[in-house]
Design a protein around this motif. Structure first.
Motif, PDB file in Angstrom:
ATOM      1  N   VAL A 101      -2.695 -55.745 -12.977  1.00  0.00           N
ATOM      2  CA  VAL A 101      -1.896 -56.401 -14.018  1.00  0.00           C
ATOM      3  C   VAL A 101      -1.124 -55.334 -14.797  1.00  0.00           C
ATOM      4  CG1 VAL A 101      -1.924 -57.893 -16.039  1.00  0.00           C
ATOM      5  CG2 VAL A 101      -3.584 -58.257 -14.205  1.00  0.00           C
ATOM      6  N   LEU A 102       0.185 -55.504 -14.854  1.00  0.00           N
ATOM      7  CA  LEU A 102       1.069 -54.552 -15.518  1.00  0.00           C
ATOM      8  C   LEU A 102       2.036 -55.303 -16.425  1.00  0.00           C
ATOM      9  CD1 LEU A 102       1.945 -52.575 -12.262  1.00  0.00           C
ATOM     10  CD2 LEU A 102       0.286 -51.850 -14.008  1.00  0.00           C
ATOM     11  N   GLU A 103       2.723 -54.585 -17.281  1.00  0.00           N
ATOM     12  CA  GLU A 103       3.792 -55.163 -18.093  1.00  0.00           C
ATOM     13  C   GLU A 103       5.077 -54.392 -17.834  1.00  0.00           C
ATOM     14  OE1 GLU A 103       2.836 -56.204 -22.220  1.00  0.00           O
ATOM     15  OE2 GLU A 103       0.746 -55.717 -21.766  1.00  0.00           O
ATOM     16  N   GLY A 104       6.204 -55.105 -17.858  1.00  0.00           N
ATOM     17  CA  GLY A 104       7.479 -54.423 -17.682  1.00  0.00           C
ATOM     18  C   GLY A 104       7.797 -53.555 -18.880  1.00  0.00           C
ATOM     19  N   VAL A 105       7.792 -54.187 -20.072  1.00  0.00           N
ATOM     20  CA  VAL A 105       7.988 -53.481 -21.341  1.00  0.00           C
ATOM     21  C   VAL A 105       6.752 -53.722 -22.199  1.00  0.00           C
ATOM     22  CG1 VAL A 105       9.335 -53.386 -23.479  1.00  0.00           C
ATOM     23  CG2 VAL A 105      10.506 -53.662 -21.285  1.00  0.00           C
ATOM     24  N   TYR A 106       6.190 -52.662 -22.738  1.00  0.00           N
ATOM     25  CA  TYR A 106       5.029 -52.789 -23.622  1.00  0.00           C
ATOM     26  C   TYR A 106       5.512 -53.005 -25.053  1.00  0.00           C
ATOM     27  CZ  TYR A 106       2.042 -51.792 -19.721  1.00  0.00           C
ATOM     28  OH  TYR A 106       1.386 -51.893 -18.519  1.00  0.00           O
ATOM     29  N   SER A 107       4.967 -54.039 -25.698  1.00  0.00           N
ATOM     30  CA  SER A 107       5.579 -54.589 -26.901  1.00  0.00           C
ATOM     31  C   SER A 107       5.458 -53.719 -28.139  1.00  0.00           C
ATOM     32  CB  SER A 107       4.984 -55.966 -27.206  1.00  0.00           C
ATOM     33  OG  SER A 107       3.595 -55.872 -27.483  1.00  0.00           O
ATOM     34  N   MET A 108       4.485 -52.834 -28.196  1.00  0.00           N
ATOM     35  CA  MET A 108       4.316 -52.048 -29.415  1.00  0.00           C
ATOM     36  C   MET A 108       5.307 -50.879 -29.507  1.00  0.00           C
ATOM     37  SD  MET A 108       2.257 -53.250 -31.560  1.00  0.00           S
ATOM     38  CE  MET A 108       1.403 -54.804 -31.503  1.00  0.00           C
ATOM     39  N   LEU A 109       5.381 -50.079 -28.457  1.00  0.00           N
ATOM     40  CA  LEU A 109       6.270 -48.913 -28.480  1.00  0.00           C
ATOM     41  C   LEU A 109       7.611 -49.175 -27.796  1.00  0.00           C
ATOM     42  CD1 LEU A 109       3.747 -46.007 -27.768  1.00  0.00           C
ATOM     43  CD2 LEU A 109       4.540 -46.885 -29.963  1.00  0.00           C
ATOM     44  N   GLY A 110       7.698 -50.270 -27.052  1.00  0.00           N
ATOM     45  CA  GLY A 110       8.943 -50.583 -26.356  1.00  0.00           C
ATOM     46  C   GLY A 110       9.185 -49.734 -25.128  1.00  0.00           C
ATOM     47  N   ASP A 111       8.121 -49.127 -24.593  1.00  0.00           N
ATOM     48  CA  ASP A 111       8.273 -48.273 -23.410  1.00  0.00           C
ATOM     49  C   ASP A 111       8.142 -49.082 -22.127  1.00  0.00           C
ATOM     50  OD1 ASP A 111       5.593 -48.644 -24.261  1.00  0.00           O
ATOM     51  OD2 ASP A 111       4.904 -46.979 -23.039  1.00  0.00           O
ATOM     52  N   VAL A 112       8.765 -48.573 -21.069  1.00  0.00           N
ATOM     53  CA  VAL A 112       8.847 -49.262 -19.780  1.00  0.00           C
ATOM     54  C   VAL A 112       7.824 -48.676 -18.810  1.00  0.00           C
ATOM     55  CG1 VAL A 112      10.337 -49.595 -17.762  1.00  0.00           C
ATOM     56  CG2 VAL A 112      11.244 -49.951 -20.065  1.00  0.00           C
ATOM     57  N   ALA A 113       7.225 -49.534 -17.997  1.00  0.00           N
ATOM     58  CA  ALA A 113       6.247 -49.092 -17.002  1.00  0.00           C
ATOM     59  C   ALA A 113       6.944 -48.545 -15.759  1.00  0.00           C
ATOM     60  CB  ALA A 113       5.343 -50.246 -16.604  1.00  0.00           C
ATOM     61  N   THR A 152       9.452 -43.822 -28.515  1.00  0.00           N
ATOM     62  CA  THR A 152       9.947 -43.314 -27.236  1.00  0.00           C
ATOM     63  C   THR A 152      11.007 -42.248 -27.511  1.00  0.00           C
ATOM     64  OG1 THR A 152      11.645 -45.056 -27.095  1.00  0.00           O
ATOM     65  CG2 THR A 152       9.521 -45.488 -26.019  1.00  0.00           C
ATOM     66  N   GLU A 153      11.096 -41.287 -26.604  1.00  0.00           N
ATOM     67  CA  GLU A 153      12.069 -40.205 -26.770  1.00  0.00           C
ATOM     68  C   GLU A 153      13.493 -40.724 -26.622  1.00  0.00           C
ATOM     69  OE1 GLU A 153      13.205 -36.476 -27.819  1.00  0.00           O
ATOM     70  OE2 GLU A 153      11.155 -37.266 -27.763  1.00  0.00           O
ATOM     71  N   GLU A 154      13.682 -41.671 -25.710  1.00  0.00           N
ATOM     72  CA  GLU A 154      14.986 -42.293 -25.483  1.00  0.00           C
ATOM     73  C   GLU A 154      14.827 -43.804 -25.551  1.00  0.00           C
ATOM     74  OE1 GLU A 154      17.747 -40.609 -25.239  1.00  0.00           O
ATOM     75  OE2 GLU A 154      16.797 -38.629 -25.143  1.00  0.00           O
ATOM     76  N   PRO A 155      15.913 -44.541 -25.843  1.00  0.00           N
ATOM     77  CA  PRO A 155      15.802 -46.012 -25.871  1.00  0.00           C
ATOM     78  C   PRO A 155      15.494 -46.558 -24.480  1.00  0.00           C
ATOM     79  CG  PRO A 155      18.098 -45.315 -26.058  1.00  0.00           C
ATOM     80  CD  PRO A 155      17.271 -44.075 -26.176  1.00  0.00           C
ATOM     81  N   ALA A 188      14.758 -53.286 -25.913  1.00  0.00           N
ATOM     82  CA  ALA A 188      15.300 -53.796 -27.171  1.00  0.00           C
ATOM     83  C   ALA A 188      14.359 -53.545 -28.337  1.00  0.00           C
ATOM     84  CB  ALA A 188      15.586 -55.292 -27.050  1.00  0.00           C
ATOM     85  N   ILE A 189      13.206 -52.916 -28.077  1.00  0.00           N
ATOM     86  CA  ILE A 189      12.229 -52.590 -29.114  1.00  0.00           C
ATOM     87  C   ILE A 189      12.361 -51.115 -29.478  1.00  0.00           C
ATOM     88  CG2 ILE A 189       9.770 -52.426 -29.668  1.00  0.00           C
ATOM     89  CD1 ILE A 189       9.322 -54.671 -27.602  1.00  0.00           C
ATOM     90  N   VAL A 190      12.499 -50.849 -30.771  1.00  0.00           N
ATOM     91  CA  VAL A 190      12.501 -49.480 -31.277  1.00  0.00           C
ATOM     92  C   VAL A 190      11.354 -49.382 -32.283  1.00  0.00           C
ATOM     93  CG1 VAL A 190      13.780 -47.697 -32.517  1.00  0.00           C
ATOM     94  CG2 VAL A 190      14.991 -49.251 -30.956  1.00  0.00           C
TER      95      VAL A 190
END
Length: 419
Positions: free
Chosen positions: A198-210, A340-343, A346-348
């Motif tokens: 089970v994975l997530e595309g975007v993690y909601s707290m930091l807005g980072d991508v898997a 995250t170091e770079e965007p 849509a979560i910052v």
């Protein structure tokens, strides 16, 4: 008297028998909240919007406020076609279904929104739940049970963890976004056992991508099925808005994609899409689907129209990326520490030194006329306190510049950045 229980079997309450208060487990949290409120900070978890003016503005505490914490990524909540569809369905079908999908709760609109999902994802099957939480709860608990193994990212959403618990599978967490750690866990699982990653595309707290491309490949190497939650990327990321799975070219290798209507779609509800040939049996064996009243007709009508419009949302997606890059870069230049170091989405996430100063910063921004989410442990990774900003495709260039000015003034006032 309850049937089957004799009077002698009834529990007896004795004065002073020392029974523990069942709320005592929350005492630390109660004390933290009381301390914050005693300092004069407004309750950051009980904000009331008296009137919503648009996808990006509302009246909060009598003040015109820019909304930067609503997950309304594509701004569909006030789309005229979406609103009209809801009004028409409300007039034609009434306020609710008063029944489960397997009984009287399937209306024409429920079939239409599932058809819209199948077209959006180009998949064979779509199943709609009453919430996104229930979609994870239902799918995960049904396909992975006792004797099976679920391998999941340690930072997974609460609904994923709860789905694991409900199904009673063996749960094997791994370090966040760590491909090597994922493989080590899979390697240790007994051969022949059922495995779900089970994975997530975007993690909601930091807005980072898997790193889904690499992780899905590892999962398939060890014979595991793959479920990806695309709640925070659906509609926005990918050429057609299908999420990180599409962006990284692994959508056809994912067995299940979970999503929600409460973010980019702009309404409420959850779903799962799949190409698995046996998927339709889920409608009879998935308890959170079978034993929950279905979504109201007006909700599924708005969702169906919104999803079909998102199929042609390239311009909106481009503007949302522009907003994300501008806000991320501007906050970084001001001296804020970001998640995250770079965007990446849509979560910052703006990391705060501690809860007290995070709450003070949240309140200072609200007084400036800006609403963001205050997120705190244990919901956040690594015990961080952060201000989570969720951008919208309807935020204008001018609003983003105004937001940066608000952050600068509030940050200097609270001492988060240098004056």
């Amino acid at each position: 008297m309850s049937e089957g229980i004799s009077q002698s079997d009834q529990p007896v309450t004795r004065e002073g028998d020392g029974g523990q208060d069942l709320f005592s487990k929350f005492d630390d949290l109660i004390q933290t909240r009381e301390t914050l409120l005693a300092g004069g900070v407004e309750d950051p978890f009980n904000l009331v919007m008296e009137k919503v003016l648009s996808p990006t503005r509302a009246i909060c505490n009598g003040r015109d406020t820019i909304l930067l914490g609503t997950y309304n990524y594509m701004g569909m909540t006030f789309d005229p076609d979406v609103v009209d569809a809801g009004k028409q369905a409300l007039a034609d079908f009434g306020a609710g279904t008063t029944g489960s999908r397997v009984l009287n709760g399937t209306y024409q609109g429920h079939k239409e929104v599932e058809e819209a999902l199948k077209d959006f994802y180009a998949m064979d099957h779509a199943m709609v739940f009453s919430t996104g939480y229930q979609a994870n709860l239902g799918i995960i608990s049904t396909i992975a049970g006792k004797g099976d193994y679920i391998v999941l990212d340690i930072d997974s959403h609460a609904s994923i963890w709860d789905g694991c618990a409900l199904g009673n599978a063996e749960v094997v967490p791994f370090k966040h976004n760590d491909i090597e750690a994922l493989e080590k866990r899979l390697r240790r699982i007994p051969k022949g056992a059922g495995k779900l990653v089970v994975l997530e595309g975007v993690y909601s707290m930091l807005g980072d991508v898997a790193p889904l491309k690499e992780m899905v490949a590892v999962a398939k190497k060890y014979g595991a099925m793959v479920l990806v939650d695309e709640a925070h990327s659906m509609g926005f990321i990918g050429e057609n808005g299908r999420g990180v799975c599409e962006e990284q070219g692994v959508i056809d290798d994912c067995d299940f994609i979970i999503g929600t209507f409460s973010k980019s779609v702009g309404t409420v509800g959850g779903f799962c899409v799949s190409n698995h040939p046996k998927f339709e049996i889920m409608r009879l064996v998935c308890r959170p689907y079978v034993f929950t009243a279905s979504l109201p007709p007006s909700v599924v009508a708005t969702a169906a129209v919104s999803i079909r419009k998102l199929m042609h949302g390239a311009d909106k997606r481009a503007h949302l990326w522009q907003n994300s890059k501008r806000l991320h870069g501007g906050l970084k230049d001001l001296g804020f520490q970001l998640g995250t170091e770079e965007p990446q989405s849509a979560i910052v996430a703006v990391i705060m030194p501690d809860l007290e100063r995070g709450a003070a910063m949240w309140e200072a921004l609200l007084h400036e006329g800006l609403y963001v989410n205050l997120a705190r442990p244990p919901a956040t990774p690594a015990n961080m306190t952060l201000l989570r900003c969720s951008l919208c495709a309807e935020h204008s260039d001018e609003e983003v510049e105004t937001i940066l000015g608000m952050f600068e003034r509030a940050g200097k006032k609270i001492g988060i950045i240098e004056s």
